[in-house]
Design a protein around this motif. Structure first.
Motif, mmCIF file in Angstrom:
data_model
loop_
_atom_site.group_PDB
_atom_site.id
_atom_site.type_symbol
_atom_site.label_atom_id
_atom_site.label_comp_id
_atom_site.label_asym_id
_atom_site.label_seq_id
_atom_site.Cartn_x
_atom_site.Cartn_y
_atom_site.Cartn_z
ATOM 1 N N GLU A 52 0.823 -1.211 0.000
ATOM 2 C CA GLU A 52 0.000 0.000 0.000
ATOM 3 C C GLU A 52 0.857 1.261 0.000
ATOM 4 O O GLU A 52 0.535 2.229 -0.676
ATOM 5 N N SER A 53 1.961 1.249 0.753
ATOM 6 C CA SER A 53 2.803 2.447 0.821
ATOM 7 C C SER A 53 3.445 2.762 -0.526
ATOM 8 O O SER A 53 3.745 3.914 -0.819
ATOM 9 N N ARG A 54 3.610 1.746 -1.372
ATOM 10 C CA ARG A 54 4.180 1.955 -2.705
ATOM 11 C C ARG A 54 3.132 2.263 -3.770
ATOM 12 O O ARG A 54 3.453 2.866 -4.786
ATOM 13 N N ASN A 55 1.900 1.798 -3.565
ATOM 14 C CA ASN A 55 0.928 1.812 -4.652
ATOM 15 C C ASN A 55 -0.352 2.593 -4.398
ATOM 16 O O ASN A 55 -1.136 2.770 -5.332
ATOM 17 N N LEU A 56 -0.594 3.027 -3.188
ATOM 18 C CA LEU A 56 -1.842 3.730 -2.891
ATOM 19 C C LEU A 56 -1.567 5.089 -2.273
ATOM 20 O O LEU A 56 -0.604 5.245 -1.513
ATOM 21 N N PRO A 57 -2.433 6.061 -2.539
ATOM 22 C CA PRO A 57 -2.296 7.334 -1.834
ATOM 23 C C PRO A 57 -2.568 7.131 -0.343
ATOM 24 O O PRO A 57 -3.281 6.196 0.048
ATOM 25 N N GLU A 58 -2.019 7.983 0.463
ATOM 26 C CA GLU A 58 -2.089 7.824 1.920
ATOM 27 C C GLU A 58 -3.518 7.609 2.423
ATOM 28 O O GLU A 58 -3.755 6.747 3.264
ATOM 29 N N GLU A 59 -4.472 8.350 1.899
ATOM 30 C CA GLU A 59 -5.848 8.253 2.408
ATOM 31 C C GLU A 59 -6.544 6.932 2.064
ATOM 32 O O GLU A 59 -7.592 6.626 2.603
ATOM 33 N N GLN A 60 -5.961 6.111 1.208
ATOM 34 C CA GLN A 60 -6.547 4.816 0.853
ATOM 35 C C GLN A 60 -5.852 3.641 1.551
ATOM 36 O O GLN A 60 -6.231 2.497 1.369
ATOM 37 N N ARG A 61 -4.858 3.921 2.367
ATOM 38 C CA ARG A 61 -4.089 2.860 3.011
ATOM 39 C C ARG A 61 -4.774 2.342 4.276
ATOM 40 O O ARG A 61 -5.527 3.063 4.929
ATOM 41 N N THR A 62 -4.472 1.106 4.623
ATOM 42 C CA THR A 62 -4.993 0.488 5.838
ATOM 43 C C THR A 62 -4.583 1.312 7.047
ATOM 44 O O THR A 62 -3.422 1.693 7.185
ATOM 45 N N GLY A 63 -5.542 1.601 7.916
ATOM 46 C CA GLY A 63 -5.260 2.319 9.149
ATOM 47 C C GLY A 63 -5.224 3.824 9.020
ATOM 48 O O GLY A 63 -4.980 4.517 10.007
ATOM 49 N N TYR A 64 -5.487 4.360 7.834
ATOM 50 C CA TYR A 64 -5.446 5.810 7.654
ATOM 51 C C TYR A 64 -6.520 6.477 8.500
ATOM 52 O O TYR A 64 -7.667 6.042 8.523
ATOM 53 N N MET A 65 -6.140 7.532 9.207
ATOM 54 C CA MET A 65 -7.095 8.317 9.984
ATOM 55 C C MET A 65 -6.932 9.773 9.608
ATOM 56 O O MET A 65 -5.851 10.339 9.740
ATOM 57 N N GLU A 66 -7.993 10.363 9.146
ATOM 58 C CA GLU A 66 -7.953 11.771 8.762
ATOM 59 C C GLU A 66 -7.822 12.634 10.009
ATOM 60 O O GLU A 66 -8.457 12.375 11.027
ATOM 61 N N GLN A 67 -7.033 13.649 9.911
ATOM 62 C CA GLN A 67 -6.794 14.544 11.037
ATOM 63 C C GLN A 67 -7.724 15.754 10.984
ATOM 64 O O GLN A 67 -7.338 16.858 11.298
#
Length: 90
Positions: A52-67
């Motif tokens: 995910e860290s190589r292929n997805l934008p941050e907001e689509q990754r597992t565990g992403y929490m919007e600030q």
């Protein structure tokens, strides 16, 4: 296939393999019904996060929490953390 490193493995993962690993982690089982061992689950989770860290934008990754709850002013300030020992938790 022989991989020289964990990075080689991640680089060769297809989106389909990524989705299968994610699903296996969620269900605790491989697609054929076999149960994931704790070691397999941990390795799959590492691979999913690395992929995910190589292929997805941050907001689509597992565990992403919007600030969204913090203002920019709050984000710039240090926030102290107090750690209590077991004898002070009563």
């Amino acid at each position: 296939m022989n991989y020289q490193s964990f990075d080689d493995l991640i680089a060769s993962m297809t989106p389909e393999v990524y989705q299968n690993m994610r699903r296996a982690i969620e269900l605790g089982r491989w697609p054929d019904g076999r149960t994931l061992s704790p070691e397999q689950k941990a390795l799959c989770l590492q691979a999913v996060i690395a992929w995910e860290s190589r292929n997805l934008p941050e907001e689509q990754r597992t565990g992403y929490m919007e600030q969204a709850c913090k203002s920019q002013e709050d984000a710039d300030r240090e926030q102290p953390v107090t750690i209590k020992g077991p004898d002070t938790l009563q």
